[in-house]
Write an enzyme that holds these catalytic residues in place. Structure first.
Site, PDB file in Angstrom:
ATOM      1  N   GLU A   1       0.745  -1.212   0.025  1.00 52.12           N
ATOM      2  CA  GLU A   1      -0.099   0.010  -0.178  1.00 52.12           C
ATOM      3  C   GLU A   1       0.963   1.489  -0.201  1.00 52.12           C
ATOM      4  O   GLU A   1       1.669   1.427   0.627  1.00 52.12           O
ATOM      5  CB  GLU A   1      -0.934   0.133   1.183  1.00 52.12           C
ATOM      6  CG  GLU A   1      -1.847   1.290   1.232  1.00 52.12           C
ATOM      7  CD  GLU A   1      -2.973   0.852   2.108  1.00 52.12           C
ATOM      8  OE1 GLU A   1      -4.218   0.620   1.622  1.00 52.12           O
ATOM      9  OE2 GLU A   1      -2.995   1.280   3.392  1.00 52.12           O
TER      10      GLU A   1
ATOM     11  N   LYS B   1       0.485   4.615   1.162  1.00 54.28           N
ATOM     12  CA  LYS B   1      -0.123   5.598   2.058  1.00 54.28           C
ATOM     13  C   LYS B   1       0.875   6.413   2.999  1.00 54.28           C
ATOM     14  O   LYS B   1       1.571   5.957   3.580  1.00 54.28           O
ATOM     15  CB  LYS B   1      -0.746   4.305   3.402  1.00 54.28           C
ATOM     16  CG  LYS B   1      -1.485   4.983   4.285  1.00 54.28           C
ATOM     17  CD  LYS B   1      -1.876   3.583   5.286  1.00 54.28           C
ATOM     18  CE  LYS B   1      -2.697   4.349   6.530  1.00 54.28           C
ATOM     19  NZ  LYS B   1      -3.030   3.251   7.365  1.00 54.28           N
TER      20      LYS B   1
ATOM     21  N   LYS C   1      -8.242   2.767  -2.961  1.00 49.58           N
ATOM     22  CA  LYS C   1      -8.776   2.772  -1.597  1.00 49.58           C
ATOM     23  C   LYS C   1      -9.114   4.036  -1.307  1.00 49.58           C
ATOM     24  O   LYS C   1      -8.397   5.144  -1.152  1.00 49.58           O
ATOM     25  CB  LYS C   1      -7.249   2.417  -0.852  1.00 49.58           C
ATOM     26  CG  LYS C   1      -7.281   2.286   0.757  1.00 49.58           C
ATOM     27  CD  LYS C   1      -7.750   0.708   1.072  1.00 49.58           C
ATOM     28  CE  LYS C   1      -7.870   0.789   2.532  1.00 49.58           C
ATOM     29  NZ  LYS C   1      -6.417   0.666   3.076  1.00 49.58           N
TER      30      LYS C   1
ATOM     31  N   GLU D   1     -15.031  -5.037   2.138  1.00 53.12           N
ATOM     32  CA  GLU D   1     -14.010  -5.179   3.658  1.00 53.12           C
ATOM     33  C   GLU D   1     -15.270  -5.438   4.423  1.00 53.12           C
ATOM     34  O   GLU D   1     -16.299  -4.414   4.822  1.00 53.12           O
ATOM     35  CB  GLU D   1     -13.460  -3.894   3.648  1.00 53.12           C
ATOM     36  CG  GLU D   1     -12.830  -3.784   5.112  1.00 53.12           C
ATOM     37  CD  GLU D   1     -12.305  -2.388   5.293  1.00 53.12           C
ATOM     38  OE1 GLU D   1     -11.136  -2.058   4.583  1.00 53.12           O
ATOM     39  OE2 GLU D   1     -12.708  -1.527   5.840  1.00 53.12           O
TER      40      GLU D   1
ATOM     41  N   ASN E   1     -10.965  -6.584   7.949  1.00 55.57           N
ATOM     42  CA  ASN E   1     -10.136  -5.487   8.217  1.00 55.57           C
ATOM     43  C   ASN E   1      -9.930  -5.841   9.596  1.00 55.57           C
ATOM     44  O   ASN E   1     -10.716  -5.892  10.390  1.00 55.57           O
ATOM     45  CB  ASN E   1     -10.875  -4.044   8.042  1.00 55.57           C
ATOM     46  CG  ASN E   1     -10.223  -3.044   8.063  1.00 55.57           C
ATOM     47  OD1 ASN E   1      -8.895  -3.074   8.769  1.00 55.57           O
ATOM     48  ND2 ASN E   1     -10.310  -1.859   7.889  1.00 55.57           N
TER      49      ASN E   1
ATOM     50  N   GLU F   1      -6.491  -7.270   5.985  1.00 56.36           N
ATOM     51  CA  GLU F   1      -5.907  -6.085   5.898  1.00 56.36           C
ATOM     52  C   GLU F   1      -5.815  -5.354   7.327  1.00 56.36           C
ATOM     53  O   GLU F   1      -6.238  -5.643   8.222  1.00 56.36           O
ATOM     54  CB  GLU F   1      -7.166  -5.207   5.422  1.00 56.36           C
ATOM     55  CG  GLU F   1      -7.901  -5.746   4.337  1.00 56.36           C
ATOM     56  CD  GLU F   1      -9.136  -4.971   3.743  1.00 56.36           C
ATOM     57  OE1 GLU F   1      -9.176  -3.802   4.156  1.00 56.36           O
ATOM     58  OE2 GLU F   1     -10.139  -5.698   3.285  1.00 56.36           O
ATOM     59  N   SER F   2      -4.544  -4.688   7.235  1.00 49.57           N
ATOM     60  CA  SER F   2      -4.031  -3.849   8.298  1.00 49.57           C
ATOM     61  C   SER F   2      -3.422  -4.526   9.480  1.00 49.57           C
ATOM     62  O   SER F   2      -3.754  -5.732   9.679  1.00 49.57           O
ATOM     63  CB  SER F   2      -5.313  -2.930   9.017  1.00 49.57           C
ATOM     64  OG  SER F   2      -5.881  -2.184   8.102  1.00 49.57           O
TER      65      SER F   2
END
Length: 262
Positions: free
Chosen positions: A57, A59, A120, A169, A189, A219-220
């Site tokens: 990603e 970001k 995103k 998500e 997520n 995710e994350s």
């Protein structure tokens, strides 16, 4: 505690209406129709085929942590991710909270990025799907927490009409009903979008409750190759990782070192 997601969505509604005044829906529809014959690469297929499944990603900023890499360049880092083994990219396009821009995807494509790119953002209006297609995305993120199932189904169908795949998500067990909409990818997520508290155990907990045939994405909060190995054992094929790479001096090199341990 302040609900960050509600704040983001309230701002997003204002932002989308302002964008429509700059480029009216009829005009953006015309622009997208002109490029629909050019297909985009499949993110779900790339994840199925990849030995690592890393979605790297781009970001630059976070609502909870502020600037992560304010000087990060969209013509450098995404291409470096591709060169160092990313299966796909995620590029933040929300400006106010994440320091992103649609232009970052255009810039990444112009720099030579050919692998799938996830748009995103916090999508609440089909207008944003046209924005995603126009800037060169391959897939879009839809978030169960800020959409009803009816809204989500409509956006998913429109995305498919535009040749875009959907990463849907979910965060809680209550949201897993959204998986029945059969998105191209089912995301879990690990970050609560209300509080921004992150716990990767969320993916392990919910994995077996997702449809067996789904392309599952965690995710994350993933910062250790051992976590990716364990998640693959539970059926995940995609792993969205941003801050772990972006907070280093050379995100592409950090990705390479991470995947070498896989």
């Amino acid at each position: 505690m302040k609900d960050i997601l509600q704040e983001i969505i309230a701002h997003k509604r204002v932002e989308v209406e302002a964008a429509k005044l700059q480029v009216c829906p009829k005009e953006i529809h015309r622009k997208v129709e002109a490029i629909l014959e050019f297909s985009v690469s499949s993110m779900s297929q790339a994840l199925r085929a990849s030995p690592t499944g890393i979605i790297a990603e781009f970001k630059r900023k976070s609502p909870s942590k502020g600037w992560i890499k304010e000087e990060g360049r969209a013509d450098v880092i995404p291409l470096s991710y591709q060169q160092n083994g990313a299966a796909a990219l995620s590029i933040l396009t929300d400006k106010h909270f994440f320091g992103g821009s649609d232009e970052f995807i255009r810039t990444a494509r112009q720099s030579g990025v050919q692998i799938p790119v996830l748009y995103k953002n916090f999508i609440i209006d089909e207008y944003q799907l046209f924005q995603a297609r126009l800037c060169g995305a391959s897939a879009v993120l839809l978030i169960a927490a800020d959409l009803s199932q009816t809204e989500c189904r409509s956006l998913l169908n429109t995305a498919h009409d535009l040749g875009l795949e959907v990463l849907l998500e979910m965060h809680s067990e209550q949201e897993l009903d959204y998986a029945q909409l059969e998105p191209d990818m089912c995301g879990i997520n690990n970050r609560n979008l209300g509080s921004f508290v992150t716990d990767v155990e969320n993916s392990f907990r919910l994995a077996e409750l997702l449809p067996k045939e789904a392309v599952k994405v965690s995710e994350s909060g993933i910062s250790n190759p051992a976590t990716v190995k364990a998640l693959r054992q539970t059926g995940f094929r995609g792993f969205l990782i941003g801050e772990t790479f972006m907070k280093t001096p050379n995100p592409g090199l950090a990705l390479k070192q991470f995947t070498e341990q896989l």
